[in-house]
Design an enzyme around this catalytic site. Structure first.
Site, PDB file in Angstrom:
ATOM      1  N   SER A 272      35.428 -21.862 -71.553  1.00  0.00           N
ATOM      2  CA  SER A 272      34.101 -21.848 -70.952  1.00  0.00           C
ATOM      3  C   SER A 272      33.870 -23.237 -70.377  1.00  0.00           C
ATOM      4  CB  SER A 272      33.047 -21.519 -72.014  1.00  0.00           C
ATOM      5  OG  SER A 272      31.818 -21.253 -71.400  1.00  0.00           O
ATOM      6  N   GLU A 273      33.547 -23.317 -69.075  1.00  0.00           N
ATOM      7  CA  GLU A 273      33.584 -24.626 -68.430  1.00  0.00           C
ATOM      8  C   GLU A 273      32.480 -25.581 -68.878  1.00  0.00           C
ATOM      9  OE1 GLU A 273      33.350 -21.725 -66.764  1.00  0.00           O
ATOM     10  OE2 GLU A 273      31.943 -21.845 -65.073  1.00  0.00           O
ATOM     11  N   ASN A 274      31.519 -25.088 -69.657  1.00  0.00           N
ATOM     12  CA  ASN A 274      30.536 -26.013 -70.214  1.00  0.00           C
ATOM     13  C   ASN A 274      31.068 -26.740 -71.450  1.00  0.00           C
ATOM     14  OD1 ASN A 274      30.376 -23.358 -71.340  1.00  0.00           O
ATOM     15  ND2 ASN A 274      28.530 -23.975 -72.436  1.00  0.00           N
ATOM     16  N   GLY A 275      32.330 -26.470 -71.811  1.00  0.00           N
ATOM     17  CA  GLY A 275      32.931 -27.322 -72.834  1.00  0.00           C
ATOM     18  C   GLY A 275      33.459 -26.648 -74.074  1.00  0.00           C
TER      19      GLY A 275
ATOM     20  N   SER B 151      36.476 -30.867 -69.354  1.00  0.00           N
ATOM     21  CA  SER B 151      36.593 -29.442 -69.055  1.00  0.00           C
ATOM     22  C   SER B 151      37.142 -29.221 -67.642  1.00  0.00           C
ATOM     23  CB  SER B 151      35.212 -28.787 -69.176  1.00  0.00           C
ATOM     24  OG  SER B 151      35.297 -27.421 -68.875  1.00  0.00           O
TER      25      SER B 151
END
Lengths: 231, 218
Positions: free
Chosen positions: B46-49, B88
């Site tokens: 998930s690109e938010n981390g 990320s």
């Protein structure tokens, strides 16, 4: 060394009209609620705000927006905010939309003293604009510039009195890089502990990046989309 | 019969391989997580981390500090890792993600994708989509073949603002699987019960049809 301030009002001291401020957080996750609230209670205006998102209509950066304290917003995604879309379409608000990874890297570069760098994101799209284009390894890249701000405001789970910070889960997000890129970085934390009590192995943001820190109160931690399974 | 969104997700799941690190976009792509074959280990980013997205939480497990890129509450699997946004996108830009699946408004036969903006109507922003399509090694678009008004989404040239150029490798729709090859969309598979003619009618771009086109196995 004394970085501890009493509360959000004291922390935002010195922020004037037309300042540039970065805010940590992703959506409403990990946003500096106390400082946002304190700013919304001032008459400071003309702000350029840099943050991945713009909050929702009645929470987070959305409140500064509704009170017309914002002149410009730099973000990657503003979808959950109707007032934002309205001010953007009517031209009241200046907006710069930046691909999320480019935004994160521009902030990282700004904090790390790197004036510019090349990335492939946005090549051939309207993000390209008049940016310098160069080919590396057979692929086209855009020149992007490091980004800093007058103030950077982050939220961490735990911090010590010298500004060492530890974030919680995905509330780490943009807070980690934004903490490095403010001429003055303000950290609000859920728990403030004495210097020397945190495990040095676990520090996410070393205190050198932080100038002011305080223990926040009454965190709402609103959830945008509560999704659950049955069992 | 055209597939429903779960059918599309099931077909996407067949693109997964053991040990893959995968980024699934919002919408149909996210549903793919429900159809990862048993015994196969796939780590979702998930690109938010977060590496290691788990199932949605129960009511008691909800944690406002744990969300996905669509801002939904989620859980993390045992062995997950959290990191900041620049790290990320380092994973993404550095080509460490094995497969990216995302939705689109339009895909061109050259592999261009438009997915983020409808001028004058929709100004939500690109989020991480431009970074993902510019750097992922393998990009699959998951979408319906036509829009609500029956207009083809697989077209000669995109009309909407682009997310990325010449980046899409494969498109999986409710009607077909097509690959982007020099000269157009190469028809690879048909949805069960859908004819080549139907797919041709729904595709505005050049559709390359070679030999017998098998039905999807889902």
């Amino acid at each position: 060394m004394n970085k501890v301030v009493k509360n959000a009002n004291e922390a935002i001291e010195g922020i004037r009209d037309n300042a540039t401020i970065m805010f940590g957080g992703f959506g409403l996750c990990g946003i500096p609620e106390n400082c946002l609230k304190a700013l919304a209670e001032t008459k400071i205006k003309g702000l350029t705000c840099i943050s991945n998102n713009a909050g929702i209509d009645d929470f987070g950066l959305g409140v500064l927006l509704r009170k017309h304290q914002m002149k410009k917003m730099i973000a990657s995604y503003v979808g959950e905010n109707k007032e934002f879309e309205r001010q953007l379409l009517s031209g009241e608000l200046e907006v710069e939309l930046i691909p999320q990874g480019t935004l994160a890297e521009r902030i990282r570069a700004g904090g790390a003293g790197i004036p510019a760098f090349f990335v492939p994101a946005g090549y051939g799209t309207e993000v390209q604009g008049d940016k310098e284009v160069r080919e590396f390894n057979g692929k086209m890249h855009l020149l992007e510039k490091g980004l800093t701000a007058d103030f950077a405001i982050v939220k961490a789970k735990t911090g010590d009195t010298h500004g060492n910070l530890i974030y919680n889960k995905t509330a780490y997000n943009f807070n980690g890089v934004i903490a490095t890129a403010g001429r003055i970085t303000i950290a609000e934390v859920e728990e403030l502990v004495p210097f020397g009590t945190l495990d040095p192995n676990h520090i996410h943001t070393p205190g050198i990046f932080v100038q002011r820190i305080f223990q926040g109160t009454n965190y709402e931690k609103r959830i945008e989309f509560a999704t659950t399974r049955d069992k | 019969m055209a597939l429903d969104k779960h059918g599309i997700a099931k077909r996407i799941a067949r693109e997964l391989k053991d040990g893959f690190y995968v980024n699934l976009g919002i919408g149909i792509p996210t549903l793919t997580a429900n159809y990862i074959p048993e015994g196969m280990e796939v780590i979702l980013q998930s690109e938010n981390g977060l590496l290691g997205i788990g199932p949605f939480p129960t009511k008691d497990e909800i944690d406002p500090d744990l969300i996905n890129a669509g801002k939904q509450t989620i859980t993390a699997i045992p062995g997950a890792a959290f990191f900041d946004s620049s790290n990320s996108f380092g994973m993404i830009r550095g080509g460490h993600i094995d497969l990216t699946v995302l939705g689109a408004f339009e895909v061109s036969q050259e592999g261009d994708i438009a997915s983020w903006k409808i001028p004058g109507k929709l100004v939500k922003g690109m989020g991480g989509a431009m970074d993902l399509v510019a750097s992922a090694r393998n990009i699959i678009v998951a979408t319906t073949h036509t829009d609500k008004d029956g207009k083809s989404k697989l077209i000669k040239k995109c009309t909407l603002p682009l997310t990325g150029v010449k980046c899409v490798k494969r498109v999986i729709t409710d009607l077909a699987v097509v690959d982007i090859v020099p000269g157009g969309f190469k028809l690879v598979e048909r949805a069960p019960g859908v004819s080549v003619e139907e797919i041709k009618d729904a595709t505005e771009g050049i559709l390359i049809i070679e030999g017998d086109i098998p039905e999807m196995k889902i």
